[in-house]
Structures are given as C-alpha cells and as structure tokens.
Scaffold this motif. Structure first.
Motif, PDB file in Angstrom:
ATOM      1  N   THR A  17       6.702   9.342  -7.235  1.00  0.00           N
ATOM      2  CA  THR A  17       5.684   9.283  -8.271  1.00  0.00           C
ATOM      3  C   THR A  17       5.125  10.657  -8.598  1.00  0.00           C
ATOM      4  O   THR A  17       5.195  11.568  -7.775  1.00  0.00           O
ATOM      5  CB  THR A  17       4.539   8.346  -7.838  1.00  0.00           C
ATOM      6  N   VAL A  21       6.584   4.425  -9.202  1.00  0.00           N
ATOM      7  CA  VAL A  21       5.401   3.568  -9.297  1.00  0.00           C
ATOM      8  C   VAL A  21       5.218   3.013 -10.704  1.00  0.00           C
ATOM      9  O   VAL A  21       4.889   1.845 -10.883  1.00  0.00           O
ATOM     10  CB  VAL A  21       4.134   4.331  -8.847  1.00  0.00           C
ATOM     11  N   PHE A  59       7.905   5.506  -2.259  1.00  0.00           N
ATOM     12  CA  PHE A  59       7.436   5.661  -3.630  1.00  0.00           C
ATOM     13  C   PHE A  59       7.807   7.063  -4.107  1.00  0.00           C
ATOM     14  O   PHE A  59       7.640   8.042  -3.391  1.00  0.00           O
ATOM     15  CB  PHE A  59       5.914   5.501  -3.713  1.00  0.00           C
TER      16      PHE A  59
END
Length: 129
Positions: A85, A60, A83
């Motif tokens: 992250t 991210v 994603f």
C-alpha cells in the motif's frame, strides 16, 4: 534467489497495471509462481477460493474498493499475506495493523524479506520507509 521462495504460488492482487507488472517481475526474479494478477475484490475472492495459494500480496485499495473482504477470506483460510500500500500502517483497518505490510514503493529485497518471513511464520515485519 531465496530458497524458501522458489516455486511458491503467490497471488498478486493489484489494480495498477504498472505496479502489477513490476511486482510480477520481482516475483519471477525470486523464483515464485504467479497466480493472477487479480485487479478487483471479486476476482481475488474467486482465485482465493479456487486456486492453491501459498501467500498473497494484497493492495489495500482496489479500484475504489478496499480489499478487506479478501483479507478476511485469507485469514479464514489460514493463507499468509502482506499488504502492499501507499498508506501508512495507521491507515489500515483495526485488526489488520499488526499484519505484514510494505509501503509503496519498495525494493525487491524488501519484498523477498517479507515473503520469506511469512513462510517462517512472521506476520509482522517493519514497513518499508
């Protein structure tokens, strides 16, 4: 190895060298073909536009930039992604909170499960706790 992952072309978008190396090893162990890694938004967008890609692992936060322009391009092209992250899901931008996500650090088996889910058409999988 998971048969659905063998030979899949995975773009890795990650700006932290150590994490990138760890993810590269995980992808190799899963039988995937690595594209990149890209460490910034512009580099990632060039690879998305110019490479055949089956899926993307997208950090991210990339060197003080958010990677949402890359996510937007992936959605527009129909390329599945997850994603990767250190943030909680509620910190993702509205409209992206339902997308597949792994919270760092995560185990290779979690990565394999989420990638296999992407290829099975499941874009939302529980984040790693």
């Amino acid at each position: 190895m998971i048969p659905e992952l063998i030979g899949r072309r995975i773009l890795l978008v990650e700006d932290e060298l150590l994490i990138s190396c760890l993810l590269e090893d995980m992808l190799e162990d899963l039988g995937c073909m690595l594209i990149g890694p890209a460490s910034g938004v512009d580099q990632a967008l060039r690879l998305v536009a110019g490479e055949a890609i089956d899926a993307v692992i997208l950090d991210v936060s990339l060197d003080q930039q958010l990677s949402y322009p890359v996510a937007d391009a992936l959605v527009a092209r129909g390329i599945p992604f997850l994603f990767s992250t250190g943030y909680d899901r509620d910190r993702l931008r509205d409209g992206y909170r339902s997308f597949a996500m792994l919270q760092k650090p995560f185990h290779p088996s979690e990565l394999a499960k989420v990638l296999a889910g992407l290829f099975a058409g499941t874009r939302l999988l529980p984040s790693a706790a």
